[in-house]
Design an enzyme around this catalytic site. Sequence first.
Site, PDB file in Angstrom:
ATOM      1  N   CYS A  56       0.864  -1.185   0.000  1.00 50.82           N
ATOM      2  CA  CYS A  56       0.000   0.000   0.000  1.00 50.82           C
ATOM      3  C   CYS A  56       0.897   1.230   0.000  1.00 50.82           C
ATOM      4  O   CYS A  56       2.089   1.131  -0.328  1.00 50.82           O
ATOM      5  CB  CYS A  56      -0.988  -0.013   1.172  1.00 50.82           C
ATOM      6  SG  CYS A  56      -0.234   0.064   2.811  1.00 50.82           S
TER       7      CYS A  56
ATOM      8  N   ASN B 225       2.320   1.507   4.248  1.00 50.68           N
ATOM      9  CA  ASN B 225       2.656   0.239   4.922  1.00 50.68           C
ATOM     10  C   ASN B 225       2.415   0.315   6.432  1.00 50.68           C
ATOM     11  O   ASN B 225       3.132  -0.280   7.219  1.00 50.68           O
ATOM     12  CB  ASN B 225       4.100  -0.213   4.631  1.00 50.68           C
ATOM     13  CG  ASN B 225       4.427  -1.641   5.101  1.00 50.68           C
ATOM     14  OD1 ASN B 225       5.544  -1.936   5.493  1.00 50.68           O
ATOM     15  ND2 ASN B 225       3.456  -2.523   5.085  1.00 50.68           N
TER      16      ASN B 225
ATOM     17  N   CYS C 279      -1.322   0.934   7.393  1.00 53.76           N
ATOM     18  CA  CYS C 279      -2.758   0.674   7.572  1.00 53.76           C
ATOM     19  C   CYS C 279      -3.228  -0.571   6.823  1.00 53.76           C
ATOM     20  O   CYS C 279      -3.564  -1.589   7.427  1.00 53.76           O
ATOM     21  CB  CYS C 279      -3.585   1.880   7.123  1.00 53.76           C
ATOM     22  SG  CYS C 279      -3.295   3.363   8.111  1.00 53.76           S
ATOM     23  N   ARG C 280      -3.273  -0.492   5.491  1.00 50.51           N
ATOM     24  CA  ARG C 280      -3.907  -1.568   4.712  1.00 50.51           C
ATOM     25  C   ARG C 280      -3.024  -2.801   4.513  1.00 50.51           C
ATOM     26  O   ARG C 280      -3.461  -3.928   4.776  1.00 50.51           O
ATOM     27  CB  ARG C 280      -4.345  -1.025   3.336  1.00 50.51           C
ATOM     28  CG  ARG C 280      -5.488  -0.033   3.419  1.00 50.51           C
ATOM     29  CD  ARG C 280      -5.671   0.720   2.123  1.00 50.51           C
ATOM     30  NE  ARG C 280      -4.539   1.604   1.837  1.00 50.51           N
ATOM     31  CZ  ARG C 280      -4.376   2.337   0.757  1.00 50.51           C
ATOM     32  NH1 ARG C 280      -5.301   2.292  -0.195  1.00 50.51           N
ATOM     33  NH2 ARG C 280      -3.328   3.121   0.611  1.00 50.51           N
ATOM     34  N   SER C 281      -1.789  -2.613   4.015  1.00 48.72           N
ATOM     35  CA  SER C 281      -0.988  -3.812   3.695  1.00 48.72           C
ATOM     36  C   SER C 281      -0.568  -4.613   4.932  1.00 48.72           C
ATOM     37  O   SER C 281      -0.473  -5.848   4.841  1.00 48.72           O
ATOM     38  CB  SER C 281       0.217  -3.475   2.805  1.00 48.72           C
ATOM     39  OG  SER C 281       1.079  -2.552   3.396  1.00 48.72           O
TER      40      SER C 281
ATOM     41  N   ASP D  48      -8.189   4.104   1.372  1.00 46.65           N
ATOM     42  CA  ASP D  48      -7.183   4.404   2.386  1.00 46.65           C
ATOM     43  C   ASP D  48      -7.889   4.900   3.641  1.00 46.65           C
ATOM     44  O   ASP D  48      -8.551   5.935   3.612  1.00 46.65           O
ATOM     45  CB  ASP D  48      -6.233   5.484   1.843  1.00 46.65           C
ATOM     46  CG  ASP D  48      -5.032   5.679   2.741  1.00 46.65           C
ATOM     47  OD1 ASP D  48      -5.112   5.318   3.934  1.00 46.65           O
ATOM     48  OD2 ASP D  48      -4.019   6.197   2.252  1.00 46.65           O
TER      49      ASP D  48
HETATM   50  P1  4NP Z   1      -1.742   2.915   4.107  1.00 51.10           P
HETATM   51  O1  4NP Z   1      -2.282   4.306   4.661  1.00 51.10           O
HETATM   52  O2  4NP Z   1      -1.222   3.184   2.697  1.00 51.10           O
HETATM   53  O3  4NP Z   1      -2.946   2.030   4.088  1.00 51.10           O
HETATM   54  O4  4NP Z   1      -0.674   2.454   5.049  1.00 51.10           O
HETATM   55  C1  4NP Z   1      -1.458   5.450   4.741  1.00 51.10           C
HETATM   56  C2  4NP Z   1      -0.712   5.670   5.864  1.00 51.10           C
HETATM   57  C3  4NP Z   1       0.083   6.805   5.961  1.00 51.10           C
HETATM   58  C4  4NP Z   1       0.110   7.710   4.923  1.00 51.10           C
HETATM   59  C5  4NP Z   1      -0.633   7.471   3.794  1.00 51.10           C
HETATM   60  C6  4NP Z   1      -1.427   6.342   3.695  1.00 51.10           C
HETATM   61  N1  4NP Z   1       0.880   8.880   5.027  1.00 51.10           N
HETATM   62  O5  4NP Z   1       0.811   9.727   4.132  1.00 51.10           O
HETATM   63  O6  4NP Z   1       1.635   9.033   6.008  1.00 51.10           O
END
Ligand code: 4NP
Length: 150
Positions: free
Chosen positions: A8, A11, A13-15, A122
């Site tokens: 994702c 790295n 939240c989702r993955s 997201d």
């Molecule tokens: P993820 O979510 O891609 O599901 O891990 C996010 C977590 C942090 C950020 C973006 C998306 N960020 O911009 O810090």
Amino acid sequence: MKRVLMVCLGNICRSPLAEGILKSKIDTNKILVESAGTGGWHVGELPDQRSIEVAQDHQIDISYQRCRKFTYADFKDYDFIYVMDKSNLADVLSLAQNEQDRQKVQMILNEIYSGQNIDVPDPYYGGDKGFENVFQMLDEACEVISNKLK
Ligand code: 4NP
């Protein structure tokens, strides 16, 4: 040994959830499952607390995971690379060096909704409900993936 990488943006939240969910459905002695992010802001950090909690609600521990960034070398180290959304897809494909690399990459919800390129939203800036929603989507997709890998 088959090797699967969940990708994702952050790295956190989702993955990490996708990694934990798929691991819960397969024999981890036979299939390697890991995760990475296309962005590097959170490298070395734990998953987001809200992801840790929603996983825990479903008896899955992801709190040992640590964030790392996706690199082009991952194309060699994994057989299946699942991305969460179209933006991850573009970022990962931009690092592919050949057709073999490109063929390893799939949007994870295409395992349920074939060819439709539906994003896993997201949940980072949303509320806790977004995390349970993401969990359910990933659980459904990982059920299909685990059956394919067997
Ligand atoms: P993820 O979510 O891609 O599901 O891990 C996010 C977590 C942090 C950020 C973006 C998306 N960020 O911009 O810090």
